[in-house]
Enzyme design. Structure first.
Site, short mmCIF file in Angstrom:
data_model
loop_
_atom_site.label_atom_id
_atom_site.label_comp_id
_atom_site.label_asym_id
_atom_site.label_seq_id
_atom_site.Cartn_x
_atom_site.Cartn_y
_atom_site.Cartn_z
CG LEU A 27 -2.04 -1.05 1.25
CD1 LEU A 27 -2.89 -0.88 2.50
CD2 LEU A 27 -2.91 -0.98 0.00
CB SER A 147 -6.01 1.26 11.61
OG SER A 147 -6.32 0.32 12.59
CE1 TYR A 161 -1.22 -5.93 11.12
CE2 TYR A 161 -3.58 -6.38 11.09
CZ TYR A 161 -2.48 -5.73 10.57
OH TYR A 161 -2.63 -4.86 9.51
CE LYS A 165 -2.04 -2.17 11.69
NZ LYS A 165 -1.29 -1.06 11.06
#
Length: 295
Positions: A27, A147, A161, A165
């Site tokens: 990303l 996030s 994980y 977040k």
């Protein structure tokens, strides 16, 4: 899979400057390409800056590539100062660097648990702290915290994980309230699945315990059947719409799966809260401070 190139956009003349972490791939790379295609300038920070060399050769006057490990607080401050000296300002900061540690909570050792938090939470915290003096001085700016759908709830196999977040979002909500007084905006972006390296080179796993083998097999089957993954350029297009908005939201869901999951989890929580309302309210009653309290 290879990300499709971002759709070309008309070049802007407002001279926006981006600071993007984890820009070398996934990303982050898609965000970098979209910002450059829009005519903006970008500081692309990455652990593997060589991956950005082709972009640097093409956009040498508008792209500054910096090596950066976001877990190194001093290095983060140095990189941000370098970015401001180079382009004169910062306008959009995208905290994208992160990785996925997958395993049952019982299976995590201290090293992997701390590494997950150090990158996904503390890395974003260090960048946010480093950019704020510059954004406050300008009286403007937009911090975008990448996030995850994993922050909507805790899920077996991805619990650590999610914890990283959750921490990122709690900190970011407070930061949004604090930064708003100085004209600085903040948005938490919660993406669903994308064809990035999150599940390949961006994945670290625990040593499996035999006791969890049946659950792990069932979960992996569910992931295979229910996963919806998109090309990164769609996330980049959404990000461009977000930063172009004069009134950006505190939170933005990316993808139908993330959208539906958010509503499903919220409804279940509200139903549970309502079912236990009597117990909740009975646990509160105004009272004078007990004698000797605080002494």
């Amino acid at each position: 899979m290879t990300a499709a190139p971002a759709a070309p956009t008309a070049a802007r003349t407002d001279g926006r400057v981006w600071f993007i972490t984890g820009a070398g791939r996934g990303l982050g790379r898609a965000f970098t390409e979209a910002a450059l295609a829009a005519g903006d300038r970008v500081v692309a920070a990455a652990r593997t800056p060589a991956a950005l060399q082709p972009l640097a050769d093409e956009h040498d006057d508008r792209l500054l590539v910096l090596p950066l490990d976001v877990t190194d607080r001093a290095a983060v401050h140095t990189a941000v100062d370098t970015a401001v000296r180079h382009f004169g300002r910062l306008d959009i900061v995208v905290n994208n660097a992160g990785f996925l540690a997958m395993g049952m909570i019982e299976e995590f050792d201290e090293v992997l648990a701390r590494a997950q938090m150090d990158t996904n939470f503390f890395g974003a915290l260090w960048v946010s702290q480093a950019v704020l003096p510059h954004l406050r001085a300008q009286g403007s700016g937009h911090i975008v915290q990448i996030s995850s759908i994993g922050a909507l709830g805790g899920f077996a196999l991805t619990g650590m994980y999610s914890a990283s977040k959750f921490a990122l979002e709690g900190m970011s909500e407070a930061l949004a309230a604090e930064a708003a007084a100085f004209g600085v905006k903040l948005t938490i972006v919660e993406p669903g699945g994308y064809w990035t390296d999150l599940y390949t080179t961006g994945l670290r796993t625990t040593r499996p315990l035999d006791a969890y083998a049946p659950l792990r097999a069932e979960l992996e089957k569910q992931f295979a059947e229910a996963s919806v993954d998109s090309l990164p350029h769609l996330a980049a297009e959404a990000l461009m719409k977000l930063v172009d908005s004069e009134d950006p939201p505190l939170r933005l869901l990316l993808g139908g799966l993330a959208y539906d999951t958010a509503f499903d989890i919220s409804r279940k929580r509200m139903d549970t809260w309502a079912a236990w309302e009597d117990v909740s309210r009975a646990a509160e009653q105004a009272a004078e401070a007990p004698e000797g309290y605080g002494s």
